[in-house]
Write an enzyme that holds these catalytic residues in place. Structure first.
Site, PDB file in Angstrom:
ATOM      1  N   ASP A   1       0.826  -1.143  -0.096  1.00 21.52           N
ATOM      2  CA  ASP A   1      -0.141   0.084  -0.081  1.00 21.52           C
ATOM      3  C   ASP A   1       0.958   1.199  -0.077  1.00 21.52           C
ATOM      4  OD1 ASP A   1       0.900  -0.467   2.592  1.00 21.52           O
ATOM      5  OD2 ASP A   1      -1.020  -0.213   3.757  1.00 21.52           O
TER       6      ASP A   1
ATOM      7  N   ASP B   1       6.818   4.086   3.318  1.00 18.64           N
ATOM      8  CA  ASP B   1       6.947   5.216   4.195  1.00 18.64           C
ATOM      9  C   ASP B   1       8.498   5.476   4.708  1.00 18.64           C
ATOM     10  OD1 ASP B   1       6.726   7.059   6.487  1.00 18.64           O
ATOM     11  OD2 ASP B   1       4.545   6.561   7.010  1.00 18.64           O
TER      12      ASP B   1
ATOM     13  N   ASP C   1      -5.315   1.990   7.399  1.00 17.87           N
ATOM     14  CA  ASP C   1      -6.145   2.069   8.673  1.00 17.87           C
ATOM     15  C   ASP C   1      -5.316   3.075   9.536  1.00 17.87           C
ATOM     16  OD1 ASP C   1      -3.842   0.196   9.225  1.00 17.87           O
ATOM     17  OD2 ASP C   1      -4.540  -0.092  11.013  1.00 17.87           O
TER      18      ASP C   1
HETATM   19  P1  XMP Z   1       7.189   1.686   6.681  1.00 20.13           P
HETATM   20  O1  XMP Z   1       7.131   2.949   7.583  1.00 20.13           O
HETATM   21  O2  XMP Z   1       7.804   0.290   7.216  1.00 20.13           O
HETATM   22  O3  XMP Z   1       5.475   1.543   6.479  1.00 20.13           O
HETATM   23  O4  XMP Z   1       7.767   1.888   5.271  1.00 20.13           O
HETATM   24  C1  XMP Z   1       5.040   0.560   5.832  1.00 20.13           C
HETATM   25  C2  XMP Z   1       3.825  -0.303   6.285  1.00 20.13           C
HETATM   26  O5  XMP Z   1       3.358   0.839   7.494  1.00 20.13           O
HETATM   27  C3  XMP Z   1       1.863   1.057   7.145  1.00 20.13           C
HETATM   28  N1  XMP Z   1       1.741   2.547   7.075  1.00 20.13           N
HETATM   29  C4  XMP Z   1       0.854   3.474   6.983  1.00 20.13           C
HETATM   30  N2  XMP Z   1      -0.488   2.994   7.267  1.00 20.13           N
HETATM   31  N3  XMP Z   1      -1.145   5.293   6.828  1.00 20.13           N
HETATM   32  C5  XMP Z   1      -1.417   4.026   7.323  1.00 20.13           C
HETATM   33  O6  XMP Z   1      -2.716   3.855   7.531  1.00 20.13           O
HETATM   34  C6  XMP Z   1       0.140   5.868   6.659  1.00 20.13           C
HETATM   35  O7  XMP Z   1       0.498   6.964   6.528  1.00 20.13           O
HETATM   36  C7  XMP Z   1       1.109   4.748   6.860  1.00 20.13           C
HETATM   37  N4  XMP Z   1       2.524   4.817   6.727  1.00 20.13           N
HETATM   38  C8  XMP Z   1       2.885   3.561   6.711  1.00 20.13           C
HETATM   39  C9  XMP Z   1       1.320   0.408   5.937  1.00 20.13           C
HETATM   40  O8  XMP Z   1       0.826  -0.699   6.272  1.00 20.13           O
HETATM   41  C10 XMP Z   1       2.698   0.181   5.386  1.00 20.13           C
HETATM   42  O9  XMP Z   1       2.480  -0.908   4.365  1.00 20.13           O
END
Ligand code: XMP
Length: 190
Positions: free
Chosen positions: A101, A104, A160
């Site tokens: 999805d 980040d 979520d």
């Molecule tokens: P990272 O920080 O590991 O994040 O790249 C990956 C997973 O964390 C969740 N994620 C989010 N979920 N809004 C959300 O609802 C956000 O802004 C967000 N940022 C990170 C997501 O599941 C993603 O795959």
């Protein structure tokens, strides 16, 4: 749910259009791929994106799911990836496309790619619906990207906050006080 939304960042119409474009790009890349493709997706945030994308890919494929949690409960900063469900599809010598999805901090994707590499795929590529440029290391840059977004915590279209809002059809930002209330409760409980 509507009352909790501060603003819509990406509308359902924009998402639908972009998913069609991504599907065309991916089909072009994998059309000649011998033995078909294995799509590995990361639960739970990618479920709606995955469902929409794969139905527009006229390619033979297997689907595998891994479960990783990085933002449990009322967290808007990564708590570090934790594996909740292992992949149950054999990817040795197969062409693998990871569908997620949002990219980040990149910690989740790094963790999943490291795990998958150990299983010996023929190739490993990545498709994300959203990315936050500048937040993840450059070597994680995905092969296929839907949208760049600013560094805000978003919900909807599978994403979520505390397991809510996944069914909101657009990608949106919640009202500040909802995040603030959760942050306050966490600080009080720490
Ligand atoms: P990272 O920080 O590991 O994040 O790249 C990956 C997973 O964390 C969740 N994620 C989010 N979920 N809004 C959300 O609802 C956000 O802004 C967000 N940022 C990170 C997501 O599941 C993603 O795959």
């Amino acid at each position: 749910m509507e009352a909790d939304i501060d603003r819509v960042l990406i509308s359902r119409q924009q998402i639908a259009q972009r998913v069609r474009e991504l599907a065309e790009q991916i089909t072009g890349r994998y059309r000649q791929c011998p033995g078909g493709l294995v799509i590995v997706s990361i639960l739970s945030g990618a479920i709606i994106f995955l469902a929409d994308l794969i139905r527009q890919l006229p390619l033979p494929m297997k689907i595998g799911l891994v479960g990783v949690s990085s933002y449990p409960g009322c967290n808007t900063t990564s708590q570090g990836p934790e594996l909740l469900r292992q992949l149950r599809v054999d990817i040795r010598n197969r062409h693998v496309l990871v569908v997620d999805d949002i990219l980040d901090s990149g910690r989740t994707l790094r963790y999943v790619l490291d795990e998958l590499r150990q299983a010996g795929p023929a190739s490993l590529s990545v498709c994300v619906l959203l990315q936050k440029p500048g937040k993840f290391p450059p070597d994680l840059a995905p092969d296929f990207v839907g949208f760049d977004i600013d560094d805000v915590f978003v919900v909807g279209y599978g994403l979520d906050y505390d397991d809510q809002y996944r069914n909101y059809p657009d990608i949106a930002v919640l009202k500040r006080e909802l995040y603030a209330a959760a942050d306050k409760a966490k600080t009080a409980g720490a």
